[in-house]
Enzyme design. Structure first.
Site, short mmCIF file in Angstrom:
data_model
loop_
_atom_site.label_atom_id
_atom_site.label_comp_id
_atom_site.label_asym_id
_atom_site.label_seq_id
_atom_site.Cartn_x
_atom_site.Cartn_y
_atom_site.Cartn_z
N ASP A 187 0.99 -1.17 0.17
CA ASP A 187 -0.16 0.05 0.15
C ASP A 187 0.93 1.23 0.03
O ASP A 187 1.68 1.34 0.80
CB ASP A 187 -0.80 -0.07 1.41
CG ASP A 187 -1.59 1.03 1.45
OD1 ASP A 187 -2.50 1.47 0.39
OD2 ASP A 187 -1.50 1.82 2.33
N ASP A 204 1.31 7.15 -10.75
CA ASP A 204 0.33 6.55 -11.79
C ASP A 204 -0.60 5.57 -11.45
O ASP A 204 -0.45 4.42 -11.48
CB ASP A 204 1.60 5.70 -12.52
CG ASP A 204 1.10 5.00 -13.67
OD1 ASP A 204 -0.14 5.40 -14.35
OD2 ASP A 204 1.76 3.95 -14.23
C1 JFQ Z 1 -0.69 3.10 -17.01
N1 JFQ Z 1 0.70 2.90 -16.66
C2 JFQ Z 1 -1.74 3.53 -15.82
N2 JFQ Z 1 -3.16 4.86 -15.29
C3 JFQ Z 1 -2.67 4.28 -16.36
N3 JFQ Z 1 -8.53 6.35 -16.86
C4 JFQ Z 1 -4.75 5.25 -15.51
C5 JFQ Z 1 -5.56 4.27 -16.17
C6 JFQ Z 1 -7.02 4.77 -16.06
C7 JFQ Z 1 -7.29 5.94 -16.91
C8 JFQ Z 1 -6.52 7.21 -16.28
C9 JFQ Z 1 -4.96 6.76 -16.17
#
Ligand code: JFQ
Length: 366
Positions: free
Chosen positions: A204, A223
């Protein structure tokens, strides 16, 4: 919006694959209505509940009783559902945290989906991963210590490791199965894990950050997935406070910040919270990512009090970093011009997100 229910009923007429033109004869369904087909229960959804008639749609489905599927709008983008044609389902599984789906699409290469939401496609992942990594790292001189929160596919790591000044990269991802699935199906992203500077922590992120030494990081990159379900707390004040604590003075955060077309309230809230928490600059940037809802994604860039950071004018331009343009693979989306352009905001966003106006370091002229 008025009239929604009426339009819904019209769509129901197409569920048998034909539509009546009103004079008793039947005609083929126009392609635009294929999306509508995915919004109701269908016997044809045989491979995966989000794949209907060969199309994946970013609406969600939930089984009520074992036999009955209920389809509904995703609360993050009600009234719309972007669709991709599926060639083949390559993997479906369930981790402790979420449902994981990988499919080969007709036009965007392989696609990774978590809980019914597209995380990346091979065709356009470059735009998201390159921007979320280089917007912060090119804004400070010589970043050395970086934390990635989420990012279990490895794409952001691939980009961070382009920076020769970086000595240590921590990544905290909650779901090990995402890492494993990426290693199997997305080698062009999971290559990021091969860099010896990378240290993977499964767990987490809030806990991880709570235990991180104060001031350890030059940059933190969040991310995350959308803030519904497990990622909800990643847009709340306590989370941003732990990040600010873990950053050195003048350190930077880049946080995924959704779509300006769909989420102005969320953007407003995030900016307000970040302005209270980060005493340096707070800026909003965006990029085009066709497979994300509404085709764009935003980034919130913040710096802590300390050496000032001018996000719009990268001091650490990628073009000057030795080997960076071609490390592992060529850059596809990011360059210094895209960097500065990403901070140009349309007037409607400036009007709707008043928080953008309240700082000397905002993207608005005063
Ligand atoms: C990719 N490394 C991760 N993050 C992607 N609506 C999110 C995925 C869903 C999307 C916004 C970015």
């Amino acid at each position: 919006m008025e009239g929604g229910a009426g339009r819904g009923l019209e769509c129901q007429k197409t569920m048998d694959g034909k539509a009546s033109n009103g004079n008793g004869s039947e005609k083929a369904i126009p392609s635009c209505c294929l999306k509508a087909r995915a919004s109701a229960p269908e016997a044809e959804a045989k491979c995966h509940s989000t794949v209907v008639s060969g199309w994946f749609s970013e609406s969600q489905s939930r089984s009520e009783k074992a036999s009955k599927k209920v389809y509904f709008n995703n609360p993050m983008w009600p009234g719309e559902a972007h669709s991709l044609k599926v060639e083949k389902i390559l993997y479906k599984g369930k981790s402790e945290f979420q449902e994981i789906l990988v499919f080969e699409s007709s036009t965007y290469g392989k696609v990774l989906v978590l809980d019914g939401i597209i995380q990346l496609s091979e065709k356009d992942e470059c735009a998201y991963q390159e921007m979320i990594a280089h917007l912060p790292l090119c804004s400070i001189p010589s970043p050395k210590t970086v934390l990635v929160v989420g990012g279990g596919d490895g794409g952001v790591l691939r980009e961070v490791s382009r920076h020769p000044s970086v000595e240590h990269i921590d990544i905290c991802e909650i779901d090990k199965m995402v890492v494993d699935v990426s290693k199997k199906f997305f080698p062009q992203l999971s290559v990021g894990f091969q860099d010896p500077r990378v240290h993977l922590h499964i767990g987490d992120a809030t806990e991880f950050l709570r235990h991180a030494p104060k001031g350890k990081y030059d940059a933190v990159i969040v991310d995350s997935s959308d803030p519904v379900g497990p990622a909800q707390e990643l847009v709340e004040k306590p989370f941003f406070e732990t990040i600010a604590r873990a950053l050195r003075p003048g350190g930077v955060l880049c946080n995924m910040a959704e779509s300006m077309w769909l989420h102005t309230h969320l953007i407003q809230d995030m900016i307000s919270v970040c302005r209270e928490t980060f005493k340096g600059s707070v800026n909003y940037a965006w990029a085009s990512v066709p497979t994300y809802p509404s085709g764009v994604i935003g980034f919130l860039l913040c710096s802590t009090e300390g050496p000032p950071v001018d996000f719009k004018n990268p001091v650490n331009s990628i073009e000057k970093l030795e080997g960076a343009l071609k490390h592992k693979r060529e850059l596809r989306f990011y360059n210094s011009e895209m960097h500065s352009a990403a901070f140009a905001l349309p007037p409607f966003l400036r009007r709707e997100v008043s928080a953008l106006c309240h700082s000397s370091t905002s993207t608005l002229p005063r």
